[in-house]
Scaffold this active site. Sequence first.
Site, PDB file in Angstrom:
ATOM      1  N   CYS A  23      31.844 -38.398 -44.821  1.00  0.00           N
ATOM      2  CA  CYS A  23      32.840 -39.076 -43.967  1.00  0.00           C
ATOM      3  C   CYS A  23      33.338 -40.384 -44.561  1.00  0.00           C
ATOM      4  O   CYS A  23      34.341 -40.928 -44.108  1.00  0.00           O
ATOM      5  CB  CYS A  23      32.261 -39.326 -42.585  1.00  0.00           C
ATOM      6  SG  CYS A  23      31.745 -37.822 -41.778  1.00  0.00           S
ATOM      7  N   HIS A  76      36.215 -44.676 -39.013  1.00  0.00           N
ATOM      8  CA  HIS A  76      35.980 -43.234 -39.078  1.00  0.00           C
ATOM      9  C   HIS A  76      35.713 -42.752 -37.653  1.00  0.00           C
ATOM     10  O   HIS A  76      34.903 -43.337 -36.932  1.00  0.00           O
ATOM     11  CB  HIS A  76      34.783 -42.943 -39.988  1.00  0.00           C
ATOM     12  CG  HIS A  76      34.242 -41.556 -39.812  1.00  0.00           C
ATOM     13  ND1 HIS A  76      35.065 -40.452 -39.842  1.00  0.00           N
ATOM     14  CD2 HIS A  76      32.982 -41.096 -39.575  1.00  0.00           C
ATOM     15  CE1 HIS A  76      34.319 -39.372 -39.629  1.00  0.00           C
ATOM     16  NE2 HIS A  76      33.070 -39.734 -39.464  1.00  0.00           N
ATOM     17  N   ASN A 115      35.525 -35.214 -34.911  1.00  0.00           N
ATOM     18  CA  ASN A 115      35.168 -35.819 -36.198  1.00  0.00           C
ATOM     19  C   ASN A 115      35.671 -34.920 -37.326  1.00  0.00           C
ATOM     20  O   ASN A 115      35.163 -33.813 -37.509  1.00  0.00           O
ATOM     21  CB  ASN A 115      33.649 -35.984 -36.255  1.00  0.00           C
ATOM     22  CG  ASN A 115      33.152 -36.586 -37.554  1.00  0.00           C
ATOM     23  OD1 ASN A 115      33.886 -36.653 -38.541  1.00  0.00           O
ATOM     24  ND2 ASN A 115      31.902 -37.007 -37.576  1.00  0.00           N
TER      25      ASN A 115
HETATM   26  N1  ACO Z   1      25.762 -30.144 -24.454  1.00  0.00           N
HETATM   27  C1  ACO Z   1      24.837 -30.363 -23.520  1.00  0.00           C
HETATM   28  N2  ACO Z   1      23.643 -30.920 -23.782  1.00  0.00           N
HETATM   29  C2  ACO Z   1      23.400 -31.256 -25.053  1.00  0.00           C
HETATM   30  C3  ACO Z   1      24.335 -31.044 -26.095  1.00  0.00           C
HETATM   31  C4  ACO Z   1      25.558 -30.456 -25.750  1.00  0.00           C
HETATM   32  N3  ACO Z   1      26.529 -30.222 -26.649  1.00  0.00           N
HETATM   33  N4  ACO Z   1      23.807 -31.507 -27.261  1.00  0.00           N
HETATM   34  C5  ACO Z   1      22.576 -31.980 -26.968  1.00  0.00           C
HETATM   35  N5  ACO Z   1      22.329 -31.828 -25.648  1.00  0.00           N
HETATM   36  C6  ACO Z   1      21.146 -32.216 -24.895  1.00  0.00           C
HETATM   37  C7  ACO Z   1      19.936 -32.365 -25.773  1.00  0.00           C
HETATM   38  O1  ACO Z   1      19.305 -31.122 -25.991  1.00  0.00           O
HETATM   39  C8  ACO Z   1      19.086 -33.310 -24.944  1.00  0.00           C
HETATM   40  O2  ACO Z   1      18.431 -32.570 -23.959  1.00  0.00           O
HETATM   41  P1  ACO Z   1      16.906 -32.911 -23.575  1.00  0.00           P
HETATM   42  O3  ACO Z   1      16.954 -34.307 -23.034  1.00  0.00           O
HETATM   43  O4  ACO Z   1      16.587 -31.874 -22.561  1.00  0.00           O
HETATM   44  O5  ACO Z   1      16.150 -32.793 -24.865  1.00  0.00           O
HETATM   45  C9  ACO Z   1      20.120 -34.190 -24.252  1.00  0.00           C
HETATM   46  O6  ACO Z   1      21.357 -33.492 -24.322  1.00  0.00           O
HETATM   47  C10 ACO Z   1      20.298 -35.544 -24.904  1.00  0.00           C
HETATM   48  O7  ACO Z   1      20.474 -35.352 -26.300  1.00  0.00           O
HETATM   49  P2  ACO Z   1      20.592 -36.570 -27.284  1.00  0.00           P
HETATM   50  O8  ACO Z   1      20.537 -36.057 -28.679  1.00  0.00           O
HETATM   51  O9  ACO Z   1      19.634 -37.628 -26.858  1.00  0.00           O
HETATM   52  O10 ACO Z   1      22.064 -37.064 -26.944  1.00  0.00           O
HETATM   53  P3  ACO Z   1      22.767 -38.336 -27.479  1.00  0.00           P
HETATM   54  O11 ACO Z   1      23.155 -39.190 -26.351  1.00  0.00           O
HETATM   55  O12 ACO Z   1      22.031 -38.967 -28.633  1.00  0.00           O
HETATM   56  O13 ACO Z   1      24.124 -37.728 -28.075  1.00  0.00           O
HETATM   57  C11 ACO Z   1      25.147 -37.100 -30.135  1.00  0.00           C
HETATM   58  C12 ACO Z   1      24.071 -36.771 -29.119  1.00  0.00           C
HETATM   59  C13 ACO Z   1      26.511 -36.985 -29.473  1.00  0.00           C
HETATM   60  C14 ACO Z   1      25.060 -36.084 -31.273  1.00  0.00           C
HETATM   61  C15 ACO Z   1      24.945 -38.522 -30.672  1.00  0.00           C
HETATM   62  O14 ACO Z   1      23.608 -38.723 -31.057  1.00  0.00           O
HETATM   63  C16 ACO Z   1      25.847 -38.859 -31.822  1.00  0.00           C
HETATM   64  O15 ACO Z   1      27.044 -38.927 -31.687  1.00  0.00           O
HETATM   65  N6  ACO Z   1      25.280 -39.125 -33.019  1.00  0.00           N
HETATM   66  C17 ACO Z   1      26.070 -39.460 -34.183  1.00  0.00           C
HETATM   67  C18 ACO Z   1      26.717 -38.220 -34.706  1.00  0.00           C
HETATM   68  C19 ACO Z   1      27.734 -38.495 -35.764  1.00  0.00           C
HETATM   69  O16 ACO Z   1      28.584 -39.348 -35.598  1.00  0.00           O
HETATM   70  N7  ACO Z   1      27.692 -37.737 -36.853  1.00  0.00           N
HETATM   71  C20 ACO Z   1      28.658 -37.777 -37.855  1.00  0.00           C
HETATM   72  C21 ACO Z   1      28.408 -38.831 -38.878  1.00  0.00           C
HETATM   73  S1  ACO Z   1      29.689 -38.873 -40.042  1.00  0.00           S
HETATM   74  C22 ACO Z   1      29.532 -37.615 -41.184  1.00  0.00           C
HETATM   75  O17 ACO Z   1      29.142 -37.844 -42.308  1.00  0.00           O
HETATM   76  C23 ACO Z   1      29.888 -36.200 -40.815  1.00  0.00           C
END
Ligand code: ACO
Length: 337
Positions: free
Chosen positions: A118, A259, A289
Amino acid sequence: MSSAELSVFIRAIGVHTPERKLTNAELSKMVDTSDEWIKTRSGIGERRIAGPGENPSDMGAKAAAKALERASLTPTDVDLLIVATMTPDVPFPSTACLLQAKLGLRRDIPCFDVSAACSGFVYALQVAKDMMRSGAYRRALVVGAEKLSSVVDWSDRTTCVLFGDGAGAVLLETTSEKNVGLLGNLLGADGNNAELLHCVGGGSAAPATADSLRDGKHFLRMNGKEVFRHAVRVMAESCERVLSKCDVKSEQVAWFIPHQANIRILEAVASQLNVGMDRFPSNLERYGNTSAASIPLALEEAWTDGKIKHGDLVLIVAFGAGLTWGATLLRWHEPTR
Ligand code: ACO
C-alpha cells in the site's frame, strides 16, 4: 541552472476503476457479516471488482491514458514508467512492461515495478523524482494499479470486506520553477513485521502445488488489530517527520491525502496530528482499500471535487505490508484538465 536543481511536479492525473460494484449487502450473503459491521469498523460501503480480463496493466493503462489525454500528450512523450503494485498481472515480466506495450510507450525508456504494497505509490513517486532530478528523464508516468480481489480469500470475513480494485496514474514533469511539486519525502520499512500482512504461497519459496492451493496459501492473510496499531503510529510519525524536514507546520497543510485503509485509522491519525477530518478526504465508502491505487484515486477525486487548489500544500501518507510506510509533501501545481 544545474539539472540537480530541477523540481518535479504532477502535470496530469488520471484514474480508472472497474464498473462492477460489490456492496456490503452482497458480501453479507457470501460471509457472516453485515453492512452495519463493515461500515462502523472500516467506513467501507462498496468496492469495485475487476473482471477476468481486467488486470492491473489494463486498468493502469487506462488511468495513464487519461492522464496523457488531460495533458494533451501522447505515449511517445513519456521517458520513464514505474508501476506500484502488490498484485502484478504475472510474477514476471513486470506489470510495467505489460503496460508499456498496451499503452504504446517508446522502447528506449526504463519500465519497472515497485513492490511496497500500500506504500507502493509513495515509494514509486520518490524513485521517479530522484531519477528525474538528474535531468535524464523529463516526463514519467507513475501508476498504482491493483486487483486485490484476486488475492483475497472470499470465505475470510476478516479480510474480504476491506479490499477493492482500481488504478490511478500521475504524469510527472520536471520544471526549473522552485518550491513546486514534490517538496520533501520520507520512506521506511520494517521487515521484522512481515508476517502481519502477507501471502505465503505462489513465490519461489512456496511455488503453487495442489496442496498449497487447497490450503489457501495464495491468499492475503492479515493480523488486523496489529496492522491497525502500527498503521496509526507510523502514519502519524511519517507526517510529523516530513513536516519537520520541510520546516512546515501541520496548520499550513491544506489537505492530507492518506492511504485509504480504514476510516478509523484515518480518524486516529488525524487526531494524533490534531487535524480535523475535514482536511482528510476519504473515498473509502465507495472503493475500500485499493492498496497502491488508493492515493492517486483519492488525490484525483479531491482535485476534481474542487478541494485541492493551485499552490496548496498537500501531504500524502501511506502504510502497508512489508511493513512499509512513506509520506510526501507536495506544493500543488494545478494539473491540466
Ligand atoms: N463481519 C462481522 N464480524 C467480523 C468481521 C466481519 N467482516 N470480521 C471480523 N469480525 C468479528 C471477529 O471475528 C471478532 O469476533 P469475536 O469478538 O467473536 O472474536 C469481532 O468481529 C471483532 O474483531 P476485531 O478483529 O477485533 O475487529 P476490529 O475492530 O479490530 O476490526 C479490522 C477489524 C477492520 C480488520 C481492523 O482491525 C482493521 O481495519 N485493521 C487494519 C486493516 C488494514 O488497514 N489493512 C490494510 C493495511 S494496508 C496494506 O498493505 C494492504
